[in-house]
Enzyme design. Structure first.
Site, mmCIF file in Angstrom:
data_model
loop_
_atom_site.group_PDB
_atom_site.id
_atom_site.type_symbol
_atom_site.label_atom_id
_atom_site.label_comp_id
_atom_site.label_asym_id
_atom_site.label_seq_id
_atom_site.Cartn_x
_atom_site.Cartn_y
_atom_site.Cartn_z
ATOM 1 N N GLY A 142 0.395 5.188 -0.123
ATOM 2 C CA GLY A 142 -0.976 5.293 0.357
ATOM 3 C C GLY A 142 -1.983 5.914 -0.580
ATOM 4 O O GLY A 142 -3.165 6.002 -0.237
ATOM 5 N N GLY A 143 -1.563 6.352 -1.766
ATOM 6 C CA GLY A 143 -2.501 7.005 -2.685
ATOM 7 C C GLY A 143 -3.691 6.136 -3.039
ATOM 8 O O GLY A 143 -4.837 6.594 -3.005
ATOM 9 N N LYS A 144 -3.443 4.887 -3.376
ATOM 10 C CA LYS A 144 -4.540 3.998 -3.758
ATOM 11 C C LYS A 144 -5.423 3.657 -2.554
ATOM 12 O O LYS A 144 -6.627 3.462 -2.698
ATOM 13 C CB LYS A 144 -3.998 2.729 -4.424
ATOM 14 C CG LYS A 144 -3.281 3.013 -5.752
ATOM 15 C CD LYS A 144 -2.741 1.742 -6.371
ATOM 16 C CE LYS A 144 -1.901 2.024 -7.596
ATOM 17 N NZ LYS A 144 -0.612 2.695 -7.257
ATOM 18 N N ASP A 184 -1.009 -3.894 -6.070
ATOM 19 C CA ASP A 184 -0.150 -3.091 -6.936
ATOM 20 C C ASP A 184 1.269 -3.533 -6.596
ATOM 21 O O ASP A 184 1.874 -3.054 -5.641
ATOM 22 C CB ASP A 184 -0.359 -1.603 -6.669
ATOM 23 C CG ASP A 184 0.425 -0.738 -7.630
ATOM 24 O OD1 ASP A 184 0.352 -0.987 -8.843
ATOM 25 O OD2 ASP A 184 1.124 0.179 -7.165
ATOM 26 N N CYS A 198 3.626 -0.912 -12.710
ATOM 27 C CA CYS A 198 3.998 0.233 -13.554
ATOM 28 C C CYS A 198 5.260 -0.127 -14.330
ATOM 29 O O CYS A 198 6.259 0.579 -14.292
ATOM 30 C CB CYS A 198 4.181 1.499 -12.721
ATOM 31 S SG CYS A 198 5.401 1.365 -11.405
ATOM 32 N N GLU A 257 2.112 -2.943 4.290
ATOM 33 C CA GLU A 257 3.388 -2.565 3.668
ATOM 34 C C GLU A 257 4.519 -3.305 4.386
ATOM 35 O O GLU A 257 4.659 -3.206 5.607
ATOM 36 C CB GLU A 257 3.605 -1.059 3.767
ATOM 37 C CG GLU A 257 4.943 -0.566 3.268
ATOM 38 C CD GLU A 257 5.253 -1.001 1.837
ATOM 39 O OE1 GLU A 257 6.382 -1.481 1.601
ATOM 40 O OE2 GLU A 257 4.378 -0.866 0.958
ATOM 41 N N ALA A 295 0.767 -1.249 0.000
ATOM 42 C CA ALA A 295 0.000 0.000 0.000
ATOM 43 C C ALA A 295 0.796 1.297 0.000
ATOM 44 O O ALA A 295 0.275 2.330 -0.410
ATOM 45 C CB ALA A 295 -0.959 0.006 1.198
ATOM 46 N N ALA A 296 2.032 1.315 0.486
ATOM 47 C CA ALA A 296 2.768 2.584 0.593
ATOM 48 C C ALA A 296 3.021 3.175 -0.802
ATOM 49 O O ALA A 296 3.203 2.427 -1.758
ATOM 50 C CB ALA A 296 4.088 2.357 1.319
#
Length: 285
Positions: free
Chosen positions: A105-107, A169, A218, A125, A102-103
């Protein structure tokens, strides 16, 4: 070929200029009308992508990051392709949701907004330093979540059949964000792919029957994208792949001998957003 010659040239061009800036409205702390008024007060012009996202010219980033509204956590600066990963999970208020890697934290902020800060949101994380950054960001943005510092590869055994939705992600070679000047050896990419496969296997264990999962990276390499999904489809889990919502982003079908993988998408990088790979899976058994 993963990309045509025209697509590859467009991809290279996207790295040559500074990207435009996307921001995500934090509805936990503001609303569209109030935030748009703040932007207009600063003389900023924007393109509204949807109910949550606004696109600004690259030159506006310094103004945006110095705004009072930014320092009051009313919006989050986020690449639009990253937002699409969270959007495609289609979480609902009251659900049990995991953001596995998660870090910063945007998502997770996206997910909390879509869930209206209800239900159970777990944000994990593995890296200790990044864990504290994640914890701070979620607290600042008013996100109601449980934050964990665990190895994602173990979560399936710790929490079997627990979550309605999972966002993975995955850690990756970041080639579509950093460009090809970031040199990664084939061995490094293969090692990352091994971790990604283990993370996805763990996530599928933690997912309820009928639950849905978004896997994203990405990067461009097939080893970290299509081959990870191929591995999951060949595993003991019964899985179906679902269509991806692209909302104003250009993408092409993923490349594989397994025809169903065409439902996964490679977002083509542009001056408005980074390249991303997004796959959505439903666990049937």
């Amino acid at each position: 070929m993963l990309y045509t010659q025209d697509e590859f040239e467009s991809l290279l061009f996207s790295f040559e200029k500074e990207k435009n800036v996307c921001v995500f409205l934090n509805t936990l702390n503001s609303n569209a009308q109030a935030l748009e008024y703040e932007f207009l007060k600063q003389g900023l012009k924007f393109r509204k992508m949807n109910a949550y996202c606004y696109l600004f010219e690259a030159k506006d980033k310094k103004i945006l990051s110095s705004m009072k509204a930014f320092n009051e956590y009313k919006f989050y600066i986020q690449n639009y392709a990253s937002y699409l990963c969270a959007l495609n999970l289609e979480v609902k208020p009251g659900q049990s949701v995991l953001d596995m890697c998660a870090a910063p934290g945007g998502k997770s902020i996206n997910l909390a907004n879509f869930m209206q800060n209800t239900g159970y949101l777990a944000c994990n994380e593995i890296n200790k330093e990044r864990f504290f950054i994640l914890q701070k960001n979620l607290r600042n943005y008013g996100v109601n979540a449980k934050v964990y510092n665990k190895d994602g590869k173990n979560i399936g055994n710790l929490c079997p059949l627990k979550f309605d939705k999972i966002l993975l992600d995955a850690p990756c070679s970041t080639l579509s964000k950093m460009g090809f000047k970031l040199e990664k050896s084939y061995k490094e990419i293969k090692n990352l792919a091994k971790i990604q496969k283990k993370l996805l296997h763990s996530a599928l264990k933690a997912l309820k029957i009928g639950g849905e999962l978004v896997y994203s990276t990405c990067t461009f390499s097939k080893e970290e994208n299509e081959e990870v999904i191929e591995n999951a489809l060949k595993s003991q889990f019964k899985i179906e792949l679902l269509e991806i919502k692209l909302e104003n982003a250009k993408a092409k079908e993923a490349q594989s001998k397994m025809s169903e993988i065409a439902k996964c998408k490679r977002i083509l990088p542009s001056l408005d957003y980074d390249g991303f790979f997004i796959a959505k899976l439903r666990k049937l058994g």
